[in-house]
Design an enzyme around this catalytic site. Sequence first.
Site, PDB file in Angstrom:
ATOM      1  N   SER A 205       0.845  -1.189   0.000  1.00  0.00           N
ATOM      2  CA  SER A 205       0.000   0.000   0.000  1.00  0.00           C
ATOM      3  C   SER A 205       0.885   1.246   0.000  1.00  0.00           C
ATOM      4  CB  SER A 205      -0.962  -0.044   1.191  1.00  0.00           C
ATOM      5  OG  SER A 205      -2.001   0.909   1.040  1.00  0.00           O
ATOM      6  N   GLU A 335      -8.952  -5.528  -4.400  1.00  0.00           N
ATOM      7  CA  GLU A 335      -8.437  -4.439  -3.561  1.00  0.00           C
ATOM      8  C   GLU A 335      -9.560  -3.537  -3.050  1.00  0.00           C
ATOM      9  OE1 GLU A 335      -5.297  -3.948  -2.734  1.00  0.00           O
ATOM     10  OE2 GLU A 335      -4.002  -4.797  -4.286  1.00  0.00           O
ATOM     11  N   HIS A 453      -7.756  -5.649  -0.059  1.00  0.00           N
ATOM     12  CA  HIS A 453      -6.521  -4.902   0.157  1.00  0.00           C
ATOM     13  C   HIS A 453      -5.857  -5.355   1.457  1.00  0.00           C
ATOM     14  CE1 HIS A 453      -3.801  -1.552  -0.406  1.00  0.00           C
ATOM     15  NE2 HIS A 453      -4.084  -1.049   0.781  1.00  0.00           N
TER      16      HIS A 453
END
Length: 551
Positions: A205, A335, A453
């Site tokens: 991320s 995600e 995610h």
Amino acid sequence: MSVGIVAPTSSVRNCHMACEDPVVTVKQGQLRGAVDENVYGGKFLAFRGIPFAKPPTGPLRFKDPQPPEPWTGIREAKEFGNSCGQLDFMTHQVIGDDDCLYLNVYTPTIDVSSKRTVMVWIHGGGFVSGAGDSSLYGPDYIIRKDVVLVTINYRVGVFGFLNLETEEAPGNQGLKDQVMALKWVQENISSFGGDPNNVTIFGESAGGASVHYLCISPMSQGLFHKAISQSGVSTNPWAILTKNVKKHAIDLAAFLGKETTDPQEVVEFLRTIETQKLAEAHQKLLTKNKSYVMIGLFGPTVDSKSSNPFMPQHPSIQMKSGVKVPLLIGNNDKEGTLFVSSLIYSDLKKTMETLNTEFERALHPEMEETLEMDEVSPDQLKRLYFGNETINMESQESYACYFSDLMFIRGIHDTVKLQAEKNLPTYFYRFTFDPEISITKRRLGITAKGATHAEELIFQFYPYLLKAMGIPPPEPGTKEYNVVEYLTQMWTDFAKTGNPTPMTTNLIPTLWKPIEKGDTIQYMNIGEKLRMESIKLEDHTSNWKFMKNKL
């Protein structure tokens, strides 16, 4: 945080498991670590809370990091240093401190002749939160693969990214913290048995975007030799801010009671605000100005006004020469389901209803230039993902697909295409493993199918938060354990050799092939099984310029 300086003892240069209190000598002084046992029974050595920069407190707040100062005696390195000042997303409490520039080193043994591969982990958190401690990033899985693991802190939010376009606050301080940590690794990691000439940076991320930034920044060249970017690149809309950068700082000062447009006065005033109050004000101001996908008011920016810029041009320009070190890059298949979770929205139903009449508000402010470049309108995007149907709670999957493309996949695919065009060594993946009981999704209140995610992280690291909750690691023989084994094996093999699958084994029977120039891109599908697949990036929904012609 207590430093714990004690009388010096002899330094241990070759410390194996019989060593109770391993001591190493680094450039700044001596450190005493601890012998730990990982969750599967093996032992490793841990050195925690090592300062890699001078504490950025007082007049150093908002400034570039300064080299760490030496100490006398033996510094205890058994406890983690402070987290950097931030709002904890889960508890909604402000935690951390300005004095937070610490890193942690884990090694199987200390043998200076071993020259083990070094892996430096950069945490995520949208550039507004996170830390390198074991609450989320326990070293237990990776350390079994005979590497030296380093995890780092860096300043986040207003503390790490205030940009008033002056030397007092030039921006990107948090990214420069990462550079300082890598310099510390180059100078000191050999004392832990690590090889400074074989360093891999990896992150997820905001950590993945940081990895990409480090690969294209002129400031960090030569400090590492391979890179792994998970679910994030520098051109993702949340990873580069170009609008209202200076204004956000002025607004923050005004919110706290100081009405001025003079940059020097703003900086000096904000330095007088205590850490907790400043972090809280940032969050309140963000809520007041919040768009659908805005993570924070302060993040990476172009810092060309700095005398020592980290990112002198927009990353879309800076990246054009490509990532020159071997790169492993990819994303999770779902995600965007994070963005239909309670973590982001307290009232998802109201959000979905609002999208019917105000879809353009779902576009990040930083996306305006992209929309113009792709000649696509908000109405066209709405039709692409939702057709002509009314957007409601049944539209969550479509909403998640939209956010997957917007927030992550567009930028990642652009990076992969560029790497392919330049024939640079790159391995592409798609993580699809969806466990029957997802601790990640359960923790975030996500019910949708697919790998959300950050889903892969729990198979790379053992979060000590789970240990505190009494949740054990996967048992050998389970699907989850197999994912832990082959994910950490491929990642560490890539770090060691530049190839995630140097040979086929019973654990990894499939060779991971690098991408090649052409219309079709090969990638490793990392699911319950490993398999090579291919995709035409031009035909993916994230290619808005192409897809608009199909509407």
